[in-house]
Design a protein around this motif. Structure first.
Motif, PDB file in Angstrom:
ATOM      1  N   GLY A   1       0.918  -1.202  -0.129  1.00  0.00           N
ATOM      2  CA  GLY A   1      -0.048   0.065  -0.012  1.00  0.00           C
ATOM      3  C   GLY A   1       0.763   1.361   0.010  1.00  0.00           C
ATOM      4  N   ILE A   2       1.949   1.236   0.606  1.00  0.00           N
ATOM      5  CA  ILE A   2       2.727   2.520   0.854  1.00  0.00           C
ATOM      6  C   ILE A   2       3.631   2.760  -0.363  1.00  0.00           C
ATOM      7  CG2 ILE A   2       4.862   3.194   1.925  1.00  0.00           C
ATOM      8  CD1 ILE A   2       4.042   1.785   4.523  1.00  0.00           C
TER       9      ILE A   2
ATOM     10  N   ARG B   1       2.472   1.663  -3.555  1.00  0.00           N
ATOM     11  CA  ARG B   1       1.398   1.953  -4.648  1.00  0.00           C
ATOM     12  C   ARG B   1       1.122   3.603  -4.324  1.00  0.00           C
ATOM     13  NH1 ARG B   1      -1.630  -3.499  -3.351  1.00  0.00           N
ATOM     14  NH2 ARG B   1      -0.647  -4.808  -5.382  1.00  0.00           N
ATOM     15  N   PHE B   2       1.092   3.778  -3.186  1.00  0.00           N
ATOM     16  CA  PHE B   2       0.534   5.189  -2.934  1.00  0.00           C
ATOM     17  C   PHE B   2       1.593   6.167  -3.087  1.00  0.00           C
ATOM     18  CE2 PHE B   2       1.267   8.895  -0.051  1.00  0.00           C
ATOM     19  CZ  PHE B   2       0.075   9.687  -0.280  1.00  0.00           C
ATOM     20  N   TRP B   3       2.948   6.071  -3.081  1.00  0.00           N
ATOM     21  CA  TRP B   3       4.093   6.710  -3.215  1.00  0.00           C
ATOM     22  C   TRP B   3       4.217   6.957  -4.777  1.00  0.00           C
ATOM     23  CZ3 TRP B   3       4.966   9.639   0.433  1.00  0.00           C
ATOM     24  CH2 TRP B   3       5.908  10.699   0.091  1.00  0.00           C
ATOM     25  N   GLU B   4       3.978   5.689  -5.595  1.00  0.00           N
ATOM     26  CA  GLU B   4       4.138   5.844  -6.977  1.00  0.00           C
ATOM     27  C   GLU B   4       2.984   6.681  -7.478  1.00  0.00           C
ATOM     28  OE1 GLU B   4       4.723   2.579 -10.427  1.00  0.00           O
ATOM     29  OE2 GLU B   4       2.953   2.322  -9.203  1.00  0.00           O
ATOM     30  N   LYS B   5       1.967   6.822  -6.907  1.00  0.00           N
ATOM     31  CA  LYS B   5       0.643   7.577  -7.341  1.00  0.00           C
ATOM     32  C   LYS B   5       1.107   9.148  -7.129  1.00  0.00           C
ATOM     33  CE  LYS B   5      -2.773   4.323  -7.583  1.00  0.00           C
ATOM     34  NZ  LYS B   5      -4.076   3.829  -7.121  1.00  0.00           N
ATOM     35  N   VAL B   6       1.741   9.320  -6.067  1.00  0.00           N
ATOM     36  CA  VAL B   6       1.926  10.959  -5.690  1.00  0.00           C
ATOM     37  C   VAL B   6       3.139  11.371  -6.133  1.00  0.00           C
ATOM     38  CG1 VAL B   6       0.549  10.575  -3.864  1.00  0.00           C
ATOM     39  CG2 VAL B   6       2.834  10.319  -3.397  1.00  0.00           C
TER      40      VAL B   6
END
Length: 137
Positions: free
Chosen positions: A125-126, A128-133
Motif C-alpha cells: 500500500g505504501i 503504490r501510494f508513493w508511486e501515485k503521488v
C-alpha cells in the motif's frame, strides 16, 4: 522505481522482498542491513547518476550504529538527499520516536504490523501510494 530498505532484521527483509515480488517488476528494492553502510549506498548511487537515487527509503529507526535517528538526520541535512522521501518502518510506537521523526521531516511513520499478511499489505500500500503521488524515480 528504486526503493531502499534500511533494516537489520532478516525476517522483515524477507517479508518486504516478498511484497515487492508481488508488486511486480517495475520496482527495484535495494537493502542495507548495517546503519554504517546506508550513506555509502546512497552516495554511491547518487554519484553514478547525479540525481537522487531512490524514490523512497524505508528506514528502521532502531537499526544499530548509526541508528535510524542519526541516518535520518544525515539524509535531511544533506541538500542532495533531503528531498528523498523517508518512511519510518519500525516496531516502535513510542511517541518520542514519532515526534523526532516528524521533526526531521519524515514523510510517514509506520509501526510494523505483527501479522505477516498485514505487514505485506502495508508495504504494498505504501509503495503504490508513493508511486501515485510522484515518487517515480
Amino acid at each position: 522505481m528504486r526503493i531502499l530498505l534500511v533494516e537489520d532484521n532478516i525476517a522483515d527483509i524477507i517479508i518486504v522482498q516478498e511484497a515487492f515480488e508481488e508488486l511486480g517488476n517495475s520496482y527495484r528494492l535495494d537493502y542495507v542491513k548495517e546503519g554504517a553502510k546506508v550513506m555509502d549506498k546512497v552516495k554511491e548511487s547518487f554519484s553514478k547518476t547525479g540525481v537522487p537515487p531512490y524514490a523512497l527509503i524505508f528506514l528502521d529507526i532502531n537499526i544499530p550504529s548509526p541508528n535510524g535517528r542519526e541516518i535520518l538526520c544525515e539524509l535531511k541535512r544533506n541538500r542532495q538527499y533531503a528531498d528523498i522521501p523517508v518512511v519510518i518502518l519500525t516496531t516502535s510506537s513510542d511517541s518520542r520516536d514519532i515526534e523526532f521523526a516528524y521533526r526531521y521531516q519524515v514523510n510517514a511513520f509506520v509501526t510494523k504490523p505483527t501479522e505477516i499478511d498485514e505487514f505485506l499489505e502495508s508495504i504494498k500500500g505504501i509503495v503504490r501510494f508513493w508511486e501515485k503521488v510522484g515518487g517515480n524515480r
